[in-house]
Design a protein around this motif. Structure first.
Motif, short mmCIF file in Angstrom:
data_model
loop_
_atom_site.label_atom_id
_atom_site.label_comp_id
_atom_site.label_asym_id
_atom_site.label_seq_id
_atom_site.Cartn_x
_atom_site.Cartn_y
_atom_site.Cartn_z
N GLY A 1 30.23 38.83 51.24
CA GLY A 1 31.41 38.55 52.06
C GLY A 1 31.90 39.76 52.84
O GLY A 1 31.31 40.83 52.81
N ASP A 2 33.00 39.55 53.51
CA ASP A 2 33.61 40.55 54.38
C ASP A 2 34.00 41.81 53.60
O ASP A 2 34.55 41.72 52.49
CB ASP A 2 34.86 39.92 55.03
CG ASP A 2 35.61 40.90 55.88
OD1 ASP A 2 35.12 41.22 56.97
OD2 ASP A 2 36.68 41.37 55.44
N ILE A 3 33.69 42.97 54.16
CA ILE A 3 33.98 44.25 53.50
C ILE A 3 35.48 44.41 53.21
O ILE A 3 35.89 44.84 52.13
CB ILE A 3 33.49 45.43 54.36
CG1 ILE A 3 31.96 45.49 54.35
CG2 ILE A 3 34.06 46.76 53.87
CD1 ILE A 3 31.35 45.95 53.05
N GLY A 4 36.31 44.03 54.16
CA GLY A 4 37.76 44.15 53.99
C GLY A 4 38.25 43.31 52.81
O GLY A 4 39.08 43.76 52.00
N GLU A 5 37.69 42.09 52.72
CA GLU A 5 38.08 41.20 51.61
C GLU A 5 37.62 41.81 50.28
O GLU A 5 38.32 41.72 49.27
CB GLU A 5 37.43 39.82 51.80
CG GLU A 5 37.95 39.05 53.01
CD GLU A 5 39.43 38.69 52.86
OE1 GLU A 5 39.87 38.43 51.73
OE2 GLU A 5 40.14 38.71 53.88
N GLN A 6 36.44 42.43 50.31
CA GLN A 6 35.92 43.04 49.08
C GLN A 6 36.80 44.21 48.64
O GLN A 6 37.04 44.40 47.44
CB GLN A 6 34.48 43.53 49.30
CG GLN A 6 33.45 42.40 49.35
CD GLN A 6 32.04 42.97 49.33
OE1 GLN A 6 31.62 43.56 48.35
NE2 GLN A 6 31.33 42.79 50.42
N LEU A 7 37.26 45.01 49.61
CA LEU A 7 38.14 46.14 49.26
C LEU A 7 39.42 45.63 48.59
O LEU A 7 39.91 46.21 47.62
CB LEU A 7 38.47 46.96 50.52
CG LEU A 7 37.31 47.78 51.09
CD1 LEU A 7 37.72 48.41 52.42
CD2 LEU A 7 36.89 48.86 50.10
N ASP A 8 39.93 44.52 49.12
CA ASP A 8 41.12 43.92 48.53
C ASP A 8 40.82 43.45 47.11
O ASP A 8 41.63 43.64 46.19
CB ASP A 8 41.56 42.75 49.42
CG ASP A 8 42.97 42.30 49.09
OD1 ASP A 8 43.83 43.17 48.87
OD2 ASP A 8 43.20 41.08 49.03
N GLU A 9 39.63 42.86 46.95
CA GLU A 9 39.17 42.37 45.64
C GLU A 9 39.06 43.54 44.64
O GLU A 9 39.49 43.42 43.49
CB GLU A 9 37.79 41.73 45.87
CG GLU A 9 37.42 40.61 44.94
CD GLU A 9 36.05 40.05 45.34
OE1 GLU A 9 35.66 40.15 46.51
OE2 GLU A 9 35.37 39.53 44.43
N ILE A 10 38.51 44.65 45.13
CA ILE A 10 38.35 45.83 44.28
C ILE A 10 39.72 46.37 43.86
O ILE A 10 39.95 46.73 42.70
CB ILE A 10 37.54 46.93 45.02
CG1 ILE A 10 36.09 46.47 45.17
CG2 ILE A 10 37.63 48.27 44.31
CD1 ILE A 10 35.27 47.31 46.15
N TYR A 11 40.62 46.43 44.80
CA TYR A 11 41.98 46.95 44.53
C TYR A 11 42.68 46.11 43.46
O TYR A 11 43.32 46.64 42.55
CB TYR A 11 42.79 46.94 45.83
CG TYR A 11 44.23 47.33 45.65
CD1 TYR A 11 44.59 48.66 45.42
CD2 TYR A 11 45.24 46.37 45.69
CE1 TYR A 11 45.92 49.02 45.25
CE2 TYR A 11 46.56 46.71 45.52
CZ TYR A 11 46.90 48.03 45.30
OH TYR A 11 48.21 48.38 45.12
N LYS A 12 42.48 44.77 43.57
CA LYS A 12 43.18 43.88 42.63
C LYS A 12 42.53 43.85 41.26
O LYS A 12 43.22 43.82 40.25
CB LYS A 12 43.23 42.46 43.21
CG LYS A 12 44.20 42.32 44.37
CD LYS A 12 44.10 40.94 45.00
CE LYS A 12 45.08 40.78 46.13
NZ LYS A 12 44.74 39.63 46.98
#
Lengths: 109, 164
Positions: free
Chosen positions: A79-90
């Motif tokens: 998926g989208d890198i931005g979405e993944q960064l959000d996923e990682i943060y959460k």
């Protein structure tokens, strides 16, 4: 049959060139006339391969090509890198588990 | 009524003029012109500049576009041409080029940051009106075969005469 570019990459690897830039080092062309791709320009220091030398790389290039399909499938699933960064943060552990499941479901040769 | 000369008069360029007839002999016809697109998806092998096979014509004013064999525009009027092309790939970086007489003149690219990657290019080039020809090409580096899409005319090639 493996793509010409993958056979060239394998030939270059076997001759000490680990990376080929197909916009500068080697230029391939397909005139869409049914004849397929051909080498339009060869700018590497190693010799341009013969048809026989390229054919010898068929099996290795097939494997690489299959792995490229896997890489593409994985990339789409990640998926989208931005979405993944959000996923990682959460929840980084949840993200790692999801990535692992995608890798496991799409193994390389 | 045709006006062949203006005598002892002047035109105030600040005035308004409301034409109700037809003004002819002014401007350009902008032909030859054409627009063509793919009728079905085209497979593009990796790392290979591949000529677009835009085989369906929306229009081709002077039959200068070959939509069945060489997929090239060979304008029959000398002048400067506005040319444009577009490719469209999913989850792949994409390069698009316009070439003149087999040499790539203008290229552009877009990284695979979007699932749907459409890239357009436009350029103005001169043609001698006889042997010069233009083609559109695409390229990617995915390591496997990727399609450039036909749906909604996502892959196309066109052009028209700007001025002689």
């Amino acid at each position: 049959m493996a793509q010409l570019s993958n056979k060239i990459k394998e030939y270059c690897k076997a001759n000490g060139v680990s990376n080929v830039d197909f916009l500068n080092d080697v230029k391939l062309q397909d005139d869409s006339n049914g004849q397929g791709a051909y080498i339009a320009e060869w700018n590497l220091d190693i010799a341009q391969p013969t048809d026989a030398q390229l054919s010898a790389q068929e099996s290795a290039a097939d494997t690489e090509e299959a792995n490229n399909v896997v890489r593409s499938t994985r990339r789409t699933a990640y998926g989208d890198i931005g979405e993944q960064l959000d996923e990682i943060y959460k929840d980084i552990d949840s993200w790692k588990a999801r990535i692992k499941s995608i890798k496991d479901a799409n193994p390389k040769s | 009524m045709a006006i062949d000369k203006i005598q002892s008069e002047s035109i105030n360029l600040a005035d308004n003029f409301a034409f109700t007839g037809t003004v002819s002999g002014a401007g350009e016809s902008n032909t030859p012109s054409f627009f063509a697109y793919l009728s079905s998806n085209q497979n593009i092998t990796s790392d290979t500049w591949t000529k677009l096979q835009c085989n369906t014509e929306e229009f081709d004013s002077d039959s200068d576009y070959d939509n069945s064999t060489n997929y090239r525009f060979t304008p029959t009027t000398a002048g400067k041409y506005y040319l444009f092309a577009q490719g469209f790939m999913n989850n792949s970086s994409i390069y698009v080029a316009i070439s003149k007489n087999g040499t790539r003149i203008a290229t552009t690219r877009k990284s695979a940051t979007d699932a749907d990657n459409g890239v357009s290019i436009s350029v103005v080039l001169s043609a001698n009106g006889s042997s010069d020809y233009f083609e559109a090409e695409v390229f990617h580096k995915e390591g496997t075969t990727i399609i450039t899409e036909a749906s909604e005319r996502r892959t196309h090639f066109g052009g028209f005469l700007l001025t002689t």
